[in-house]
Design an enzyme around this catalytic site. Structure first.
Site, short mmCIF file in Angstrom:
data_model
loop_
_atom_site.label_atom_id
_atom_site.label_comp_id
_atom_site.label_asym_id
_atom_site.label_seq_id
_atom_site.Cartn_x
_atom_site.Cartn_y
_atom_site.Cartn_z
N HIS A 173 -1.78 -11.64 11.33
CA HIS A 173 -1.39 -10.26 11.02
C HIS A 173 -1.17 -9.55 12.36
O HIS A 173 -1.83 -9.83 13.35
CB HIS A 173 -2.47 -9.55 10.20
CG HIS A 173 -2.14 -8.11 9.99
ND1 HIS A 173 -0.97 -7.71 9.39
CD2 HIS A 173 -2.80 -6.97 10.33
CE1 HIS A 173 -0.93 -6.39 9.36
NE2 HIS A 173 -2.02 -5.91 9.93
N CYS A 198 -3.29 -4.48 4.31
CA CYS A 198 -2.16 -5.31 4.79
C CYS A 198 -2.22 -6.75 4.33
O CYS A 198 -1.43 -7.58 4.79
CB CYS A 198 -2.08 -5.25 6.31
SG CYS A 198 -1.74 -3.61 6.94
N THR A 225 -11.24 -0.11 14.45
CA THR A 225 -10.31 -1.03 13.80
C THR A 225 -10.14 -2.34 14.57
O THR A 225 -9.55 -3.28 14.05
CB THR A 225 -8.90 -0.38 13.65
OG1 THR A 225 -8.44 0.00 14.94
CG2 THR A 225 -8.94 0.82 12.75
N THR A 269 3.45 2.59 15.30
CA THR A 269 3.61 1.19 14.88
C THR A 269 3.95 1.00 13.40
O THR A 269 4.38 -0.09 13.02
CB THR A 269 2.32 0.40 15.16
OG1 THR A 269 1.22 1.13 14.60
CG2 THR A 269 2.11 0.22 16.66
N SER A 281 -7.27 -4.26 6.03
CA SER A 281 -8.42 -3.40 6.29
C SER A 281 -9.27 -3.27 5.06
O SER A 281 -8.78 -3.31 3.94
CB SER A 281 -7.93 -2.02 6.73
OG SER A 281 -7.36 -2.11 8.01
N ARG A 286 -11.12 3.30 17.19
CA ARG A 286 -11.44 2.06 17.91
C ARG A 286 -12.18 1.05 17.04
O ARG A 286 -12.18 -0.14 17.31
CB ARG A 286 -12.28 2.37 19.15
CG ARG A 286 -11.49 3.15 20.16
CD ARG A 286 -12.19 3.28 21.49
NE ARG A 286 -11.34 4.01 22.42
CZ ARG A 286 -10.35 3.46 23.08
NH1 ARG A 286 -10.10 2.17 22.95
NH2 ARG A 286 -9.59 4.18 23.88
N LYS A 294 0.08 -6.68 20.54
CA LYS A 294 -0.94 -7.23 21.44
C LYS A 294 -2.07 -7.99 20.72
O LYS A 294 -2.51 -9.05 21.18
CB LYS A 294 -1.57 -6.10 22.27
CG LYS A 294 -0.58 -5.42 23.24
CD LYS A 294 -0.32 -6.29 24.46
CE LYS A 294 0.74 -5.72 25.39
NZ LYS A 294 0.31 -4.53 26.14
N GLU A 315 0.83 -1.20 0.00
CA GLU A 315 0.00 0.00 0.00
C GLU A 315 0.87 1.26 0.00
O GLU A 315 0.40 2.35 0.21
CB GLU A 315 -0.99 -0.02 1.16
CG GLU A 315 -0.36 -0.18 2.52
CD GLU A 315 -1.42 -0.09 3.62
OE1 GLU A 315 -1.91 -1.15 4.02
OE2 GLU A 315 -1.74 1.02 4.06
#
Ligand SMILES: [Zn+2]
Lengths: 132, 375
Positions: B260, B138, B227, B179, B322, B225, B265, B106
């Site tokens: 992924h 991704c 996501t 990130t 996504s 959020r 976390k 991307e």
């Protein structure tokens, strides 16, 4: 300080894969490509040959006042690298700690951007070397 | 009108099983040398240094000014080719035998001009092949793996090369900036000389507005959020449960699982929700050290697993992109992997630990050209 599109395209094969020439008469390798063997002249028999992608630093300098278009990378190392077949090429040294950039250090070829025609123009890719 | 539920188990079990001997012939990776600590990004924007801890990411890899997703893809592909050296009785695989190259990214250097063709030229696979760039946030890299599998299985090509590569972009100051990492992974897919068979694949796709970047926008936007649960978790769980059902396996059958990894976390949380132990996840969890490498993230996790895998090991891989979708794969490691010169000479985790140079936020901003500059 940027080349025209036609020239970038002509040099692409050499710059992507270190394609040089080999003379079947004198058995010498040359990079960049030659049209006539510098040793045998007209008697030479030239054909394309990929150069080794590893070698060692033969000499180097740290460029602190780079030309226009090199603002992002200055200061940078410019070196003559002796490839494993003894052919010497002029190249940048990237991704290497300052104390590792020394004469005799082994290096390998990397694929990097070598010039860009501004934000919207062509991107030229080619080799730079790093200390291994 | 009755809703057609394709997630219905009967539909799933009726779909064809792929297993035709197709698998991974070899793999390669690339991670740029520059790193920035998440705590430095936090300090720049006046945020608490603990943000890295809550995301499970310590530092991220940053491409230098003269690197992009295309240079990463070339380096990873060259490594994958080199790792075929021990195949075919020591003659390796000729790049001219690669019939398809797909680059998932991307962060393409060009909006129009294929990275796949540049990669093809740089590994001397031209001109007799098909090539294209893919985009699905991704998961474009794993979509390329599926396409290569299809072409190999049908006999249209001998070998296909699927690459996931990104210089993950993020708006300065945005939460994504902590990130968004950089890296690439490349897999040669074929039927001969496979180090791991891909026994099956299953995908789970819906239209979900969690993350996007419009055509001329420089940085992606995301729905905060949103996501999490309806996006990442729903699709990763959907695809993983789907492939477990389709293959008649359970979480206990797998030695390793790779998800992924947008942060450090989410993969552990989704693994736990599905019934996998932390131990199965750890080897393939790379985001804590280099950040989320977007299209490369799950593939680079698989690289780390294959670096240590032994014949007979079972691996479950599940990407997420996504928008949204997940591709799940079941792999079985083969004896071929133990032959000399059939894996990269340096393991990914060793490479990451040894090849790094820290930059501060100003250095990062300069290399990623986030500073306005008159050329
Ligand atoms: Zn000669």
């Amino acid at each position: 300080m940027t080349e025209g599109i036609a020239r970038i395209w002509r040099n692409q094969r050499d710059r992507y894969n270190l394609i040089g020439t080999h003379c079947e008469e004198c058995k010498n390798d040359f990079f960049p490509q030659r049209k006539i063997c510098p040793v045998c002249r007209r008697k030479g028999k030239l054909k394309e040959k990929q150069m080794p992608t590893t070698g060692k630093i033969y000499s180097f300098t740290l460029v602190t006042g780079g030309p226009v278009g090199f603002d992002y990378e200055t200061p940078y190392y410019l070196a003559i690298v002796e490839l494993d077949n003894k052919v010497k090429i002029l190249t940048q040294i990237v991704d290497s700690d300052d104390d590792k950039v020394k004469i005799g250090q082994p290096v390998k070829a990397m694929f990097r951007r070598i010039q860009t025609h501004g934000e919207e123009g062509l991107i030229a890719y080619g080799y730079k070397f790093k200390v291994v | 009108m009755a809703k057609i539920m394709k997630s219905d188990a009967s539909v799933r079990s009726a779909s064809p099983v792929i297993n035709a001997g197709v698998g991974i012939v070899s793999y390669g990776y690339f991670v740029p040398r520059l790193r920035i600590k998440v705590s430095d990004i936090a300090a720049t924007w006046g945020k608490d240094a603990s943000v890295g801890e809550s995301l499970g990411v310590k530092e991220k890899a940053v491409g230098a000014w003269d690197e992009d997703s295309c240079t990463f893809a070339v380096e990873a592909s060259r490594m994958a080719l080199k790792a075929t050296a021990g195949a075919n009785g020591g003659s390796g695989i000729n790049p001219q035998e690669i019939g398809a190259i797909y680059v998932g990214s991307e962060s393409k250097p060009y909006a129009v001009k294929p990275s796949a063709a540049i990669v093809a030229e740089a590994i001397q696979a031209t001109p007799s092949l098909t090539a294209a760039d893919l985009e699905f946030a991704c998961k474009a890299g794993t979509a390329g793996m599926q396409m290569a599998m299809g072409l190999v299985s049908s006999g249209m090509i001998n070998y296909g090369l699927a690459i996931g590569s990104d210089t993950a972009q993020a708006q300065p100051g945005d939460a994504l900036e902590y990130t968004a990492g950089s890296g690439a992974a490349a897999f040669i897919i074929g039927k001969k000389n496979v180090i791991a068979t891909i026994d099956d694949t299953y995908s789970f796709t819906t239209d979900t507005p969690d993350f996007w970047r419009r055509q001329h926008a420089e940085f992606p936007q995301h729905a905060g959020r949103f996501t999490g649960e309806p996006a990442y978790f729903k699709h990763v769980q959907g695809a993983t449960q789907g492939i477990l059902e389709k293959t008649g396996t359970t979480t206990k059958d797998y030695d390793y699982v790779v998800f992924h990894q947008p942060n450090g976390k989410f993969p552990l949380r989704v693994a736990k929700s599905l019934g996998f132990g932390d131990e199965a996840v750890k080897q393939g969890l790379i985001t804590p050290f280099i950040g989320n490498t977007y299209s490369a993230a799950s593939m680079i996790g698989l690289v780390s697993v294959l670096d240590v895998a032994k014949p007979g090991d079972k691996i479950l891989l599940c990407s997420y992109g996504s928008g949204s979708g997940s591709d799940a794969f079941v792999l079985t490691v083969q004896d071929e992997i133990t032959k000399p010169n059939r894996r990269p000479s340096v393991k990914l985790l060793d490479y990451i630990a040894k090849n790094k140079k820290y930059v501060d936020y100003a250095g990062y901003a300069k290399h990623r050209k986030k500073i306005k500059h008159i050329e």
